[in-house]
Structures are given as C-alpha cells and as structure tokens.
Design a protein around this motif. Structure first.
Motif, short mmCIF file in Angstrom:
data_model
loop_
_atom_site.label_atom_id
_atom_site.label_comp_id
_atom_site.label_asym_id
_atom_site.label_seq_id
_atom_site.Cartn_x
_atom_site.Cartn_y
_atom_site.Cartn_z
N LEU B 6 22.09 -10.49 -17.30
CA LEU B 6 22.83 -11.53 -18.01
C LEU B 6 22.10 -11.91 -19.30
O LEU B 6 22.73 -12.06 -20.36
CB LEU B 6 23.03 -12.77 -17.13
N ALA B 8 20.07 -10.15 -21.11
CA ALA B 8 20.20 -9.08 -22.12
C ALA B 8 21.60 -9.10 -22.73
O ALA B 8 21.76 -9.01 -23.96
CB ALA B 8 19.93 -7.73 -21.46
N ALA B 9 22.63 -9.25 -21.86
CA ALA B 9 24.00 -9.25 -22.37
C ALA B 9 24.24 -10.42 -23.31
O ALA B 9 24.87 -10.27 -24.36
CB ALA B 9 24.98 -9.29 -21.20
N LEU B 10 23.72 -11.61 -22.96
CA LEU B 10 23.90 -12.78 -23.82
C LEU B 10 23.21 -12.59 -25.16
O LEU B 10 23.73 -12.99 -26.20
CB LEU B 10 23.36 -14.04 -23.13
N CYS B 11 22.02 -11.95 -25.15
CA CYS B 11 21.32 -11.68 -26.40
C CYS B 11 22.19 -10.82 -27.31
O CYS B 11 22.39 -11.13 -28.49
CB CYS B 11 19.99 -10.96 -26.13
N GLY B 12 22.75 -9.73 -26.75
CA GLY B 12 23.58 -8.84 -27.55
C GLY B 12 24.83 -9.53 -28.05
O GLY B 12 25.18 -9.46 -29.24
N LEU B 13 25.49 -10.26 -27.16
CA LEU B 13 26.73 -10.96 -27.49
C LEU B 13 26.49 -12.02 -28.57
O LEU B 13 27.25 -12.12 -29.55
CB LEU B 13 27.25 -11.63 -26.21
N LEU B 15 24.03 -12.16 -30.74
CA LEU B 15 23.69 -11.52 -32.01
C LEU B 15 24.97 -11.02 -32.68
O LEU B 15 25.15 -11.18 -33.89
CB LEU B 15 22.73 -10.36 -31.76
N TYR B 16 25.87 -10.44 -31.89
CA TYR B 16 27.14 -9.96 -32.45
C TYR B 16 27.91 -11.12 -33.08
O TYR B 16 28.40 -11.01 -34.21
CB TYR B 16 27.98 -9.28 -31.36
N LEU B 33 24.35 -19.01 -28.53
CA LEU B 33 24.43 -18.14 -27.35
C LEU B 33 23.25 -17.17 -27.33
O LEU B 33 22.67 -16.89 -26.26
CB LEU B 33 25.75 -17.36 -27.34
N LEU B 34 22.89 -16.66 -28.51
CA LEU B 34 21.71 -15.80 -28.62
C LEU B 34 20.49 -16.55 -28.10
O LEU B 34 19.67 -16.01 -27.34
CB LEU B 34 21.53 -15.37 -30.07
N ALA B 36 20.48 -19.01 -25.96
CA ALA B 36 20.58 -19.14 -24.50
C ALA B 36 20.09 -17.87 -23.82
O ALA B 36 19.38 -17.92 -22.80
CB ALA B 36 22.03 -19.44 -24.11
N CYS B 41 15.66 -14.99 -20.85
CA CYS B 41 14.59 -13.99 -20.76
C CYS B 41 13.30 -14.68 -20.29
O CYS B 41 12.62 -14.19 -19.38
CB CYS B 41 14.33 -13.33 -22.11
#
Lengths: 92, 84, 302, 83
Positions: B6, B8-13, B15-16, B33-34, B36, B41
């Motif tokens: 979760l 890792a996914a939130l970091c990517g999302l 950043l997007y 969100l990044l 969060a 982590c």
C-alpha cells in the motif's frame, strides 16, 4: 450471560449500521437518504456501545464509550438539519 | 507485506497526481497522498523493529505537512485573487 | 488479516479516485475519507499515537482546510494538462517509482535497520535517571521544539501573504439554527478531551500536537458560528500566545546548558515538573498557531 | 469472544466501505458529506470493537478524538458547501 448480551446487542447494532448504509445507497434523493443515515447511524453505534459496556475493564472506559456515543449523536443531530437545509436550498 | 505494498502504491499514485494534474488544488492533494505513502513507509519499517524513532518522525511530518499545505493553499488563493 | 487487506484495498481505491476525479469538492471529501481509513491503518501498524495525529491533523483539520480550499479555488486549470504522450511517460515513471519503493520495503534486511540500540546507548550520556523522560526531552525534545517553530513560521508566512492594510481574517457567513448550538455545546467537551489527550501523551510521544489540534478545531467552530471574532494580527496577547511555548522551551534548554552542561538536559529529579512547565505553554502556542493556519491569511477590512 | 468481536469489526468496516460508493457517486455535495459522516461513525464502531477484542484501551481515546472532530468537520463541510 454477558457474552450473550454483548453478542445480541453488537449483532443488532451491525444490522442497523448495514440498514443505514443500504438506505444511503438505495433511497432516491438526498433528503430521504439523510433520514436513513442519521437514524440508523445513531441507533447502530448506540447498540454496539451498549453491547460493549460489560466488556470494558473499568468505569472510566465505560464512561468514555458513552461519551463517544453522545458525541456522535450530537454530530448527527446538528448535521442533519444543516444538510437538510442545504439540500433544499441548493437542490430543490 | 500488505502495508508495504500500500505504501509503495500510494507513493506512485501521489507522485502521479502531483506531476500530471493541471489543476493546482488536485496537485496539492496528490502531494499530500505522496506524503501519506512516505509516512506509511516509515510505519512499515517501525512496525518491524518496534522502533519508536520513525513513529516520532511521522508525527513531526504530519504537523509540518499540515503547515506546508496551509501555506500552499494561501499562495494559490493569492494567485487566484491577483488573476481576477 | 482480512481487516488489513480490506482497509488497504479501500485506501488505495479511494486515493486513486481522489487523484482522478474532476470535482474539487468531491476530491477534498475523498481525501478526508482516505485520511480516516489511514488512521485505522496506523492502528493496525501498531502505532496508536500516529493514528491519533492522522485523525486530528491529517484527516481532521487538514481535511477541513482542503475542503474549504476546494470551494474557494474550484477546478480552474492553471496550465494545459499534459499531452497523452507525456501522461503515459509520467504514469510509467510513477509506476517505476512505486515498484522501486515496494522492492526496497520488501527486501529490507531482517531485523530492519533501527535506532533502538542507539537510543538506549545515548541515554547514560544525558545524565538523566528516567530513560523515558530522557528520550522525551533529548531525542524528541529538539524535534518538538522545531515542530512548534515550524508552525510559528507558517503563521508568519501566511500573514506575509495578506494584502496591504489587512488586519484580520474575513468573518464567516452568518449562520443560524443548529450551528451556533453545536458551537456552544461541543467546545467545552472538546477542551476536556483535548486536555485528556495532552495528559495521556506524557506516557507516549506527541500528545500536545493532537490536543492542540482539537483545541484549534473547537475555537474555529466557535468562530464559524459567529460566537467569537478572529483576533487582530497586531494583538499583543495573540503574539504572546504564539511564542510562549517556543520561548519557554528555549529558556529551559538554555538553563539545561548552564546547569547540566547540555542543551535541553534537565537536572535529575526535576524532569517531571519541568516537562509540565514546558507542555502547558507549548499546547497553547500550538493550538493558537494551528487555529490561525486554519483561518487563513488576513483579508482587507471592507 | 475476541475472535467474534474482531469478526464484528470486519463486518462493520465492510458495511461502511460500501457507503463509500456515495462519496464517489454523489451526486450532490450533501450526499458526499453524509457518506463521509457514515464512514466516521463506522470507523468509530470498528475502533470500539477492536478495543474490546484486544483490550487496548488507547483506541478509545482515538475514537473519542474522531467523534469530537466528526461534528466539527461536518459543520465545516456544510458551511463550505454553502458558498
């Protein structure tokens, strides 16, 4: 005995919580959805609180539980009319 | 495991959202969100070792993120006011 | 385990929707809902104190700030959105970033690197008998001081953005009916709960930030209902409330330097009362700072 | 008892997560606020059930904070939505 009491109350509370959600999802407009939410919401959490009271280790924890329920009721009671007025003002 | 994925996914999302959104406010939401995700982590690492230091850092981070967000919102509002 | 999977999935779905939706108000509400679920996630990660902070500051006053901002700012695009090709590139980059972070987290050495031993090893050097107090005052102390100063700096930054001649934030639209009632009933209860949270925080890190956030929320509620007026920026009492915490903290730190030979070090036996002496003004300063941040910059008097 | 209460927490979470559909679909701002409110109440229910299941009374404090801020947030949202 207390286990049965807790079980029955919590189960009933969950049922009301589910009923509130169902109302929120299925009722046709904002005003009726509000009706479903505030009633079932307060009742659902209230029954869960009631059921958990005998499981609390002390009086302080039990009082906290009641305070939490009171606060949620207060929130529901104020937000209900505020949102209802908003809904009728903006979206007749 | 669940929380690591979760995070890792939130970091990517996040950043997007920060990079791809054209609306400033949505960018700000993405950035939060990044944040969060990054905090999670820290939480995953802290949970493994029972380490109090990363948790303390997250509490600091949340307060600083709030302060930074208020500043960003105020800047955006000022920008919008000067445009009119 | 099912609980964790459900929570994580819901957070991910909600966060994705928040990033994609076009309606700014809806995105704000989505962010608040995500924050609420994140607080539950922190509980499952075994850290109730972070969960408290997320609930009070992340989802609580932070969410209110963003929803307010959404109604003021709307969804006007400031610039052209990225072209489909750029968009694909950004998405690819972000996916790569997520995979990198995930790999790093999943391949951590076991046990994960940590500071548990360092924290324990540093304790004797602080000259304190009570290790919990030592961690609070030395390892967390500087952190806490700088955190309070960051809030103060943010308030100053906010004021710097005010137009010329502005003296206080604009009053809220007039409200009648249930809101003033709520604003009379809730704050006394909220203040008691806030003080309880600060007090309980003595056994764990950071009780004053969560408590301060609740105090700030209660004051902003009274302001929303028109029961109190926002203070003038030049108000002297306000200035003292804002700097009291950091000043007392710095004073104690310097006193530690003189008396115990180290910044923020406390003579043994005095730790508990001194901590209370620091925490009370610090809570006040944090609450005042957070409330002012929530109100936004002063606007020109009409 | 603990297992049953944890199961009840899962059910409560599942219920309010279903309500998230209203956050996403709206259509009015009032609908989204209501759904957020329900999520808050449900979150509190989950915390209370977990507290009773695991005996961690610190979760009650967290629920208390959520309850106090739920009223504040909802009032702020309604005021924001009126503009």
């Amino acid at each position: 005995m207390t286990a049965v009491f807790t079980g029955v109350c919590v189960a009933a509370g969950l049922l009301f919580l589910a009923a509130g959600t169902a109302g929120l999802l299925r009722f046709p407009d904002a005003a009726t959805r509000l009706h479903a939410l505030t009633k079932a919401d307060g009742l659902g959490l209230g029954l869960i609180v009631l059921g958990l009271l005998p499981q609390m280790p002390g009086v302080a924890a039990a009082l906290k539980l009641l305070a939490i329920w009171g606060l949620v009721l207060l929130a529901g009671a104020t937000i209900g009319p505020l949102l209802a007025r908003h809904a009728t003002e903006r979206e007749p | 495991m669940t929380w690591a994925l979760l995070a890792a996914a939130l970091c990517g999302l996040g950043l997007y959202g920060t990079l791809a959104a054209a609306v400033p406010l949505r960018r700000l939401l993405g950035f939060n969100l990044l944040g969060a995700g990054v905090f999670l982590c820290f939480g995953v690492v802290a949970a493994r070792a029972g380490d109090p230091v990363p948790r303390a850092l997250v509490i600091t981070g949340l307060v600083v993120a709030f302060a930074a967000t208020t500043l960003a919102v105020a800047l955006l509002r000022r920008l919008a006011a000067t445009r009119d | 385990m099912i609980l964790d999977a459900l929570l994580a999935l819901a957070i991910l779905a909600l966060a994705a929707w928040t990033v994609w939706t076009r309606d700014a108000f809806a995105a704000g509400i989505g962010f608040v809902a995500t924050g609420l679920l994140l607080a539950l996630a922190w509980v499952r990660l075994g850290s109730v104190d972070v969960a408290l902070t997320e609930a009070a500051i992340g989802a609580g006053i932070g969410g209110v700030l963003l929803v307010n901002a959404a109604t003021h700012l709307g969804t006007t695009a400031e610039e052209a959105p990225p072209s489909p090709r750029q968009n694909r590139l950004i998405a690819l980059l972000c996916a790569g970033f997520a995979v990198a972070v995930g790999t790093a987290l999943l391949t951590l050495p076991d046990p994960a690197p940590n500071l548990v031993h360092e924290a324990a090893a540093a304790l004797p050097a602080t000259g304190l008998g009570n290790p919990v107090t030592a961690v609070l005052m030395v390892w967390r102390g500087l952190d806490t001081l700088l955190e309070a100063i960051v809030v103060l700096l943010a308030v100053l930054g906010l004021w710097a953005l005010a137009p010329e001649g502005a003296t206080r934030p604009a009053p809220p639209p007039r409200e009648e009916g249930p809101l003033p009632l709520l604003a009379r009933v809730l704050p006394p209860i909220g203040v008691v709960i806030a003080l309880h949270i600060v007090w309980a925080g003595a056994d764990g890190p950071g009780g004053k930030f969560q408590g301060g956030a609740i105090l700030a929320a209660m004051w902003v509620l009274a302001w929303m209902a028109g029961l109190v007026r926002a203070p003038e920026v030049m108000d002297r009492r306000l200035a003292w409330a804002l700097v009291a915490g950091p000043l007392v903290f710095l004073g104690v730190g310097v006193a530690g330097l003189v008396l115990a030979g180290e910044f923020l070090a406390l003579p043994a036996g005095w730790a508990k009362p001194v901590i209370l002496l620091i925490e009370a003004p610090l809570t006040l300063s944090i609450a005042a700072g957070l409330a002012l941040l929530l109100l936004g910059p002063p606007e020109r008097a009409p | 008892m603990a297992e049953a209460l944890t199961a009840a927490a899962v059910l409560a979470l599942l219920t309010v997560l279903a309500g998230l559909v209203r956050v996403v679909r709206g259509p009015t701002r009032a609908d989204r606020i209501m759904a957020a409110q329900l999520l808050g109440t449900g979150g509190i229910a989950v915390l209370l059930l977990l507290a009773a299941a695991g005996g961690d009374m610190a979760l009650l404090d967290l629920a208390l904070v959520l309850a106090v801020l739920a009223a504040f947030a909802a009032a702020a949202f309604v005021q924001a939505a009126r503009r």
